[in-house]
Scaffold this motif. Structure first.
Motif: not given
Lengths: 587, 341
Positions: B94-104, B107-111, B265-272
């Motif tokens: 129930a709670f993971f999809p919300g977090t997944l969406e928020l992550t997306f 993450f996109v603007p962060i990158m 190196p950015v890829i490593t950071l982005s995975s974290y």
């Protein structure tokens, strides 16, 4: 930055400022929907399982209704609800021996699924409430009233089947009446029925796999391990003005819709949404923007919502809550107890029976600066108590004496304590409260200041521990002195004097307090149905509570925060949350 | 590489198992009455402490309790989460999809912004863009997320009424529940598009904007700084000089030659970043009343909801293992010099 960039930036700033400065319209938001924001989830929607305010707020009188109801703001007068009259000796509803109550069940009331409510449903619901009896549940309230037992299981957890037969005989259905014969007369009975006699549909419950009401299946139904194990956990079929649409535990909201087939005029609101919003900032903004009509706000945060446009703060509402500073007369010092220091009267600790000395308790009671406590700890939103029964409840005695802050008398009492030895040796003990409760911390500090000012050898350590840790020390009788509150299960003095003063009471037992005369009076008041005699007994109980002084009491008031467009709200101290049926919204 | 991936995947259940052993070992330090506190919501229930301990076996030896729990896990039952008011498995779902969406949406603007700003800062080193990007990213980083969260909430909701807290507004929420809306994925924005309901999409986006902006603000600094320094290093490499001396246009040099290499190196950071965002962002989710997994996990820990905490930790541990694996694999993909063994 080029001139063009500067221009763009300037325009943006102007635009943003204009938007920020724009005022909000005060038109009523969502006029046919009532939105509540609160800070805790309900534990369940099952009326026999629920024993928390968040659950009661949703189900009680909104989804399910009780046989009788509180009359307006009164906690002692009742009006009929699912019964057609309030039983009394005059109308023959209460037998002469005060043990049998007969309720005439209202006809023409339908459950949300359209089926008619019958007297059988009432009996089923009462039986179901008593025999679910989950650990820590509310079942004891009816079990004690009707069968004079605390639970349905023995020490080892074995179900007492004889009890079922007994209850089956005690509750009799004849036509459209239900009569309940109590083991002993029980004065608070109507009060309990007003708050806890929620009626469910038996047919619907059984169809959905709930208990069938027979002894044969009782063992399987009794003491469910988790809320989800009961059918009514998230399904409901009551008679109330609102039907359950959904309890969404993911988005943490409960949605109710108007019951168009309600036995009275349907409610004004088409929809009710009760939403959990933990963060105060968000709750406050939702209230401010009109996205919430009613918000649960903690006392310390009240100043931050006062004066918000369109928001009404109603304060100084009486609450049936008594807070106490408890003294333990039989402290467990085995296996080491940091809160009693050395465990001896040597100036570095206290012996287990330290508070058993009445002079010590009287010394404490008079070293406590009550006015400072009310002013600083409660910001004036409480009053000094003279016993467990809160102000405004039947049995409260406004003339009852209590101690005043008097350092000289306190010192005199301490000089006499423990054969005069205490004043010379001094003492040291811990006063505990649950972490995060600033009011309780303040109360502890006021007491510490008063006691330590008497004699440099007197030491009180105010210490915070988490609520679960407090539970542990409470259970082990290791708390020398602690601060906690008690909120009414139902509005009756018995619900206060028993936990605070009876030898088997929740708090008094943990304090090691046992006064046979007190026990006798509490019993007597419980069985006494003549109000005048009952009041006199409670006055006597108050007197002994004053003389024995095991606890220092205070009574708090409560506060409600809502949009000004909310109409029809009224307060009754017995309500766990506002009664939504009479409410509406208009500018 | 397949062998490497397989080996790492075998580690997964072991890590999860280790985590649960650790949690139960910690549990043994708690008194049964303390744990009974999870079942007690008001002082009127104090008398029931002993029967609660007996019913739930809280005083049994800890290995017995662990065994009981483990047996249920093998039956696919992760237990009941008292704080989520649902079984642990359901709570995660129930709670993971919300977090997944928020992550997306964070993450996109962060990158995008991070890479763009970092590049710009490096290319225009010590000029206005460089200074501004540093000032902004450091000031965003230097205040805790609850401060930014509250500020974002106050400005964009309190003042502007643009980005309200929660997941959906009243009308949208009721529509989603009305039966006319099919939840295919649990990701509200995606479901809205799949249902062809653009207004639901817009409404969900409005609600996700606040927490996404907050997360972008607090997470972007590291990326900008890393991108900038990595880019500066690459810009000084011989092959960049070669590219320039070949007479390639500057944008081509920056985009094709320099930035691509600076991204490693950015890829490593982005995975974290992804893993930490997926594990749930407790404070941000709480402030915006966003029903994500982090808020639940933190609440479960506070309330000593043991099955809840155990389930949550196992899930996050698995996510971390998978996230790191993905980073390793991506690394190989982007940098042919690296081989996984």
């Amino acid at each position: 930055m080029s001139a063009r960039h500067q221009l763009v930036a300037l325009t943006l700033v102007v635009l943003l400022t204009a938007l920020v400065g724009s005022a909000h319209g005060q038109a009523v938001r969502n006029p046919d929907t009532y939105v509540v924001v609160r800070f805790a989830d309900p534990e369940t929607l099952d009326p026999a399982y629920a024993y928390d305010t968040a659950s009661s707020e949703i189900i009680l009188w909104h989804i399910y209704e009780t046989l009788i109801f509180f009359n307006g703001s009164s906690t002692g007068l009742f009006v009929p609800m699912l019964a057609t009259e309030v039983p009394s000796a005059a109308n023959g509803g209460i037998s002469r021996d005060g043990r049998t109550y007969t309720f005439k069940i209202r006809e023409g009331v339908r459950f949300h699924d359209g089926s008619p409510m019958t007297a059988d449903d009432v009996k089923y619901s009462l039986m179901r409430f008593m025999f679910m009896d989950r650990d820590g549940g509310p079942s004891a309230l009816l079990l004690e009233a009707i069968l004079n037992v605390h639970g349905t299981r023995d020490e080892r957890g074995t179900l007492n089947m004889a009890l079922f037969q007994e209850a089956d005989r005690a509750i009799q259905v004849r036509g459209n009446t239900v009569s309940i014969t109590l083991k002993q007369p029980f004065a608070p009975f109507l009060s309990i029925m007003a708050a806890w006699s929620m009626v469910q549909s038996k047919r619907w419950a059984v169809q959905n796999g709930d208990w069938d009401g027979t002894a044969a299946t009782l063992a399987r139904f009794n003491n469910p391990k988790k809320p989800e194990d009961t059918v009514m956990f998230n399904k409901a079929n009551g008679t109330g003005p609102f039907k359950l649409v959904q309890w969404d535990r993911q988005t943490r909201q409960t949605i109710l819709e108007r019951n168009e087939g309600y036995w009275r005029r349907p409610a004004a609101f088409r929809r009710v949404i009760i939403r959990v919003v933990e963060d105060f900032g968000a709750r406050r903004l939702m209230l401010q923007n009109g996205d919430a009509d009613f918000a649960e706000i903690n006392r310390p945060e009240i100043p931050q919502v006062e004066g918000l446009p369109g928001v009404r703060v109603i304060d100084d509402l009486s609450a049936l809550i008594t807070d106490g500073i408890f003294m333990n007369m039989r402290i467990d010092t085995s296996g080491g107890n940091p809160d009693v220091g050395s465990g001896r009267l040597d100036g570095n600790g206290i012996p287990p029976d330290f508070f058993a000395d009445l002079n010590v308790r009287r010394g404490i009671a008079q070293a406590f600066d009550y006015n400072t406590m009310i002013r600083d700890c409660w910001r004036g939103k409480a009053s000094v108590g003279n016993g467990p029964i809160p102000k405004g409840l039947f049995g409260y005695n406004p003339q009852g004496k209590w101690y005043a802050y008097d350092p000289q008398r306190a010192a005199a009492a301490f000089r006499e304590a423990r054969g005069g030895q205490l004043w010379a040796t001094g003492f040291r003990f811990g006063l505990l409260f649950n972490t995060g409760n600033a009011t309780r911390q303040c109360m502890g500090q006021v007491l510490k200041a008063g006691v330590e000012a008497l004699n440099p050898r007197f030491r009180v350590d105010v210490r915070s521990i988490t609520f679960p840790q407090l539970l542990q020390l409470y259970r082990e009788s290791k708390l020398p002195m602690w601060v906690i509150g008690w909120a009414a299960d139902y509005p009756d003095a018995d619900n206060f004097v028993t936990p605070f003063l009876h030898s088997s009471g929740t708090y008094s037992k943990a304090q090691g307090y046992n006064n046979p005369e007190m026990d006798r009076l509490i019993q007597q008041a419980r069985f006494e149905t003549d109000p005048a005699k009952r009041r006199a007994t409670y006055a006597r109980i108050q007197e002994i509570a004053y003389n024995d002084v095991t606890t220092l009491y205070s009574y708090r008031v409560t506060v409600r925060v809502m949009r000004t467009w909310v109409r029809g709200w009224y307060h009754n101290p017995a309500f766990f949350a506002p009664y939504i049926y009479p409410m509406s919204k208009s500018p | 590489m397949a062998a490497y991936i397989a080996r790492r995947l075998v580690m997964l259940p072991l890590v999860a198992f280790g985590v649960t052993v650790l949690i139960f070992a910690l549990l043994s330090f708690l008194d049964p009455a303390v744990r009974a506190g999870a079942f007690i919501t008001n002082p009127n229930q104090l008398k029931a402490i002993d029967s609660i301990i007996r019913t739930y076996g809280l005083d049994r030896p800890i290995y017995e309790q662990y065994w009981t729990w483990l047996r249920e896990v093998f039956r696919g039952n992760l237990g009941w989460s008292q704080t989520a008011r649902m079984p642990v498995r359901e709570a995660i779902a129930a709670f993971f999809p919300g977090t997944l969406e928020l992550t997306f949406y964070a993450f996109v603007p962060i990158m995008l912004i991070g890479v763009w700003l970092g590049t710009a800062a490096a290319v225009h080193r010590d000029r206005l863009v460089d200074h501004l990007s540093r000032i902004f990213s450091i000031s965003f980083r230097s205040l805790p997320s609850f401060v930014w969260g509250l500020l974002v909430l106050m400005v964009f909701y309190g003042r502007l009424s643009w980005f309200p807290p929660g997941r959906l507004s009243l009308d949208a929420d009721l529509f989603v529940r009305s039966g006319q809306f099919h939840a295919y994925t649990g990701l509200v924005t995606l479901d809205a598009l799949l249902n062809g309901q653009l207004w639901i999409f817009a409404d969900a986006l409005r609600h996700i904007a606040g927490p996404a902006i907050t997360l972008t603000m607090v997470s972007i600094a590291l990326l900008v700084r890393l991108m900038r320094s990595s880019m500066l290093e690459v810009l000084n490499q011989d092959y960049v000089r070669t590219a320039r001396s070949k007479g390639l246009a500057e944008p081509v040099v920056i985009d094709k030659h320099a930035r691509r290499n600076a991204l490693i190196p950015v890829i490593t950071l982005s995975s974290y970043t992804i893993v930490s965002l997926l594990g749930g962002v407790v404070i941000t989710e709480t402030i915006f009343n966003f029903p994500g997994i982090g808020r639940w996990g933190a609440f479960a820990a506070q309330q000593l909801d043991i099955p809840g905490v155990t389930g949550f930790t196992m899930f996050v541990a698995a996510l971390t293992v998978l996230g790191n694996l993905a980073a390793d694999v991506l690394y190989v993909f982007f940098d042919p010099r690296i081989r996984l063994r």
